[in-house]
Design an enzyme around this catalytic site. Structure first.
Site, PDB file in Angstrom:
ATOM      1  N   PHE A 333      35.116  41.287  37.128  1.00 33.62           N
ATOM      2  CA  PHE A 333      35.686  40.307  36.192  1.00 33.62           C
ATOM      3  C   PHE A 333      34.893  39.000  36.305  1.00 33.62           C
ATOM      4  O   PHE A 333      34.822  38.402  37.373  1.00 33.62           O
ATOM      5  CB  PHE A 333      37.160  40.085  36.530  1.00 33.62           C
ATOM      6  CG  PHE A 333      37.937  39.265  35.511  1.00 33.62           C
ATOM      7  CD1 PHE A 333      37.328  38.676  34.417  1.00 33.62           C
ATOM      8  CD2 PHE A 333      39.300  39.085  35.655  1.00 33.62           C
ATOM      9  CE1 PHE A 333      38.042  37.935  33.492  1.00 33.62           C
ATOM     10  CE2 PHE A 333      40.038  38.350  34.739  1.00 33.62           C
ATOM     11  CZ  PHE A 333      39.404  37.771  33.659  1.00 33.62           C
ATOM     12  N   CYS A 334      34.308  38.556  35.194  1.00 36.03           N
ATOM     13  CA  CYS A 334      33.627  37.265  35.110  1.00 36.03           C
ATOM     14  C   CYS A 334      32.538  37.163  36.181  1.00 36.03           C
ATOM     15  O   CYS A 334      31.622  37.974  36.220  1.00 36.03           O
ATOM     16  CB  CYS A 334      34.646  36.132  35.210  1.00 36.03           C
ATOM     17  SG  CYS A 334      33.980  34.489  34.863  1.00 36.03           S
ATOM     18  N   LEU A 335      32.634  36.186  37.065  1.00 32.20           N
ATOM     19  CA  LEU A 335      31.648  36.018  38.124  1.00 32.20           C
ATOM     20  C   LEU A 335      31.604  37.238  39.040  1.00 32.20           C
ATOM     21  O   LEU A 335      30.547  37.601  39.568  1.00 32.20           O
ATOM     22  CB  LEU A 335      31.980  34.757  38.927  1.00 32.20           C
ATOM     23  CG  LEU A 335      30.981  34.286  39.971  1.00 32.20           C
ATOM     24  CD1 LEU A 335      29.607  34.108  39.368  1.00 32.20           C
ATOM     25  CD2 LEU A 335      31.458  32.976  40.586  1.00 32.20           C
ATOM     26  N   GLY A 337      31.880  40.175  37.958  1.00 29.88           N
ATOM     27  CA  GLY A 337      31.047  41.118  37.232  1.00 29.88           C
ATOM     28  C   GLY A 337      29.567  40.823  37.419  1.00 29.88           C
ATOM     29  O   GLY A 337      28.740  41.747  37.493  1.00 29.88           O
ATOM     30  N   PHE A 361      34.476  42.868  32.798  1.00 30.67           N
ATOM     31  CA  PHE A 361      35.423  42.036  32.054  1.00 30.67           C
ATOM     32  C   PHE A 361      34.781  40.665  31.824  1.00 30.67           C
ATOM     33  O   PHE A 361      34.530  39.920  32.782  1.00 30.67           O
ATOM     34  CB  PHE A 361      36.715  41.811  32.846  1.00 30.67           C
ATOM     35  CG  PHE A 361      37.585  43.013  33.052  1.00 30.67           C
ATOM     36  CD1 PHE A 361      37.297  44.235  32.488  1.00 30.67           C
ATOM     37  CD2 PHE A 361      38.730  42.914  33.841  1.00 30.67           C
ATOM     38  CE1 PHE A 361      38.112  45.341  32.701  1.00 30.67           C
ATOM     39  CE2 PHE A 361      39.556  44.003  34.064  1.00 30.67           C
ATOM     40  CZ  PHE A 361      39.246  45.219  33.497  1.00 30.67           C
TER      41      PHE A 361
END
Length: 618
Positions: A333-335, A337, A361
């Site tokens: 998710f985000c960072l 990811g 994500f």
């Protein structure tokens, strides 16, 4: 009528007024004493422009003045709109129906009170502001000849200035606030001033810590982050939580989630009805999630490489020991990811095939067009940030939270200024905003590496652009199935930039575009039946071409992901319980790492050898 008057009398309470004055006096004295104690003798207030705002606006103003015809044209258009407003306002005052000159933008909640529409004066004030805001933004943010970064900075801070001057932010021009002030005899403003002093005190002299929710209403493991599970592994940087199964059989391949360390993991496990963790468990996945440490000065030297080794790589080893399964499906998710992508590149270079599939994500991998966060990331600002981090050993979580809040200032700053300080009310208990305020720090070495190599140099998209553990990272060597979900209104990870990152891999990629923004669009359970999403089996070079050929679907993208991930989970096996493998249970979920709250560091007293307290358990 009599009952109404009684209620108005009850609002004006002399005892409450005296209590408010006493509280304000005590808080003011405490803050003044603390401020004086923090100032070295003879010190002057520092004046700096680390963000480069003054320089950017000076350049914009200078270029604007080189084109007087354009300035004159902008002034004429402004006065034409004001003249139209005056004419239509007179007609409206005479009882005629007129259309507004300036419409409130869709989704703007500042002017939702009925008086902004129904009262002649407030409608005039509102439209005057909207007209001025439009022309000011067009004139300043539309200056020609600026370089791209300066133009973005001017545009962003022009909007901040415009938002700050909204008539809804002032007592005499906000009908709801003025009505409350008259009805309570001004007690709302005293309560608001008391709230302001309390928020200044919470900042420990490092700034204002605006409360967005009643933090006393929430407790981790009690009414948020409540999905049953156990911590089965931990190291310096993270705890690994394994969740209790809710089905008799589960997919053979476990599911490991890597959340961002810039916020806490329980955004994916707020409540049972919107918890991705709970939902994925109910789908038959054996779910593990990384819970990052909230670092203090002791972690100053922790690097991005440390986060790779002690994060996803260590978690992969732990999941295998806990379940006996070597192949795992991952989510970032985000960072988290971005870190996941580096792990995939590292494993591909090593010939390690443990990761069966990966889902991203709202993740940036190509930072060429990184959205409005670019305003805060240039060489000058990074150097200033590195100096501050060098002194403390970390980036203060509240500083990062303020940056993200500025991206949606009307919703995440000014709404609460009006509610807390002008109306004098306590913020409403809201779990998402509790999570938003539960900030985390970033170790100096790791965060500097991330900003320089990702945002400034954009090296992750280049084969071998970054080297971790002595291994060049090449995302083009990653051939496993990938799922990318981005959201159409995301200001933190713009969807077109996420799309560019999805095309860096050689494996089969499914790109899905969801509705709403960075958080609401991701935390969108099927039961809510909101926003919808777009899919396209192709992955053309142009994101607009992708969207032009995409099919729109109602509901949540979670359902689409479930269909995609089911065959990748493998056959069904008996459900696994935490502690049943080779890893013993260490403690109950949500664990102790997530419970550590970051507070602004308090300066140590003169002559004290003790370091400032960095964090405390919730």
């Amino acid at each position: 009528m009599g009952d109404h008057r009684e209620k108005e009398k009850l609002k004006f309470d002399p005892t409450e007024l005296a209590r408010l004055y006493a509280g304000i006096a005590a808080k003011s004295g405490e803050l003044l004493t603390r401020y004086v104690a923090r100032q070295p003798e003879g010190a002057k207030l520092p004046m700096s422009d680390e963000l480069g705002i003054s320089r950017a606006f000076f350049e914009a103003w200078a270029r604007m003045m080189t084109d007087p015809l354009r300035v004159a044209e902008a002034q004429m258009k402004l006065w034409q709109d004001y003249w139209s407003l005056w004419q239509r306002s007179i007609l409206k005052l005479m009882g005629q129906d007129t259309s507004p000159v300036a419409e409130v933008p869709r989704g703007d909640r500042r002017f939702k009170h009925d008086a902004w529409q129904n009262n002649f004066l407030y409608d005039y004030i509102k439209q005057s502001y909207l007209i001025a805001a439009k022309h000011l933004h067009q004139a300043i943010a539309g200056v020609q000849g600026l370089d791209e970064r300066t133009a973005k900075k001017v545009d962003f801070y022009t909007r901040q200035y415009i938002d700050a001057l909204s008539p809804s932010n002032f007592v005499l021009t906000n009908p709801e606030v003025l009505k409350e002030t008259v009805a309570s005899g001004g007690q709302n403003l005293l309560r608001g001033f008391s709230n302001l002093l309390e928020d200044l005190s919470r900042g420990n002299g490092s700034g204002l810590r605006l409360r967005m929710t009643d933090e006393r209403a929430f407790k981790l493991g009690a009414n948020i982050a409540v999905t049953p599970g156990k911590v089965v592994y931990q190291n310096d940087l993270m705890q690994l939580v394994q969740y209790e199964p809710t089905t008799e059989t589960v997919y053979k391949r476990p599911l490991l989630i890597i959340p961002p360390w810039i916020n806490k993991y329980y955004i994916l496990d707020l409540r049972a009805n919107n918890s991705f963790v709970k939902w994925a468990t109910d789908q038959g996945h054996t779910v593990f999630i990384v819970s990052w440490v909230n670092p203090d000065a002791r972690f100053a030297g922790k690097t991005f490489e440390d986060y790779l080794n002690q994060g996803p790589l260590a978690a992969l080893d732990a999941v295998e020991r806990a379940t006996g399964e070597r192949e795992v499906n991952l989510i970032g998710f985000c960072l988290g990811g971005t870190l996941l992508a580096t792990a995939l590149g590292h494993l591909a270079a090593k010939g390690d095939t443990r990761v069966n599939s990966a889902t991203f994500f709202a993740t940036l991998l190509d930072f060429e067009e990184a959205g409005e966060l670019e305003v805060f990331v240039d060489e000058r600002q990074v150097e200033a940030l590195e100096k501050r981090m060098e002194e403390r050993g970390y980036l203060e979580g509240a500083e990062m939270a303020t940056t993200f809040n500025l991206l949606r200032a009307n919703d995440l700053i000014w709404t609460f200024v009006v509610n807390n300080y002008l109306l004098g009310r306590d913020p409403f208990p809201f779990d998402l905003l509790y999570w938003n305020a539960d900030s985390t720090r970033m170790p100096a070495a790791m965060h500097s590496y991330y900003l320089r190599n990702m945002y400034l140099r954009n090296l992750l998209r280049q084969p071998g652009g970054i080297v971790l553990n002595g291994t060049p990272i090449d995302l083009g060597q990653v051939g496993i199935p990938l799922y990318f979900i981005s959201t159409v209104e995301d200001h933190i990870a713009p969807w077109k930039s996420c799309y560019a990152g999805a095309r860096l891999f050689k494996g089969p990629v499914r790109f899905v575009l969801g509705g709403s923004g960075h958080i609401a669009g991701i935390i969108n359970p099927p039961s809510a039946n909101k926003y919808g999403y777009w899919t396209n089996e192709a992955l053309p070079g142009d994101p607009d071409a992708w969207l032009g050929g995409a099919a729109q679907h109602a509901g949540s993208w979670w359902s689409d992901w479930a269909r995609w991930s089911a065959p990748l989970g493998g056959e069904k096996v008996p459900a696994r319980r935490p502690g049943s493998g080779k890893l013993p249970v260490l403690e109950d979920a949500p664990g102790s790492y997530v419970a550590v709250r970051a507070e602004p560091a308090v300066e140590k007293a003169a002559g004290s050898g003790a370091p400032p307290p960095a964090s405390r358990p919730a």
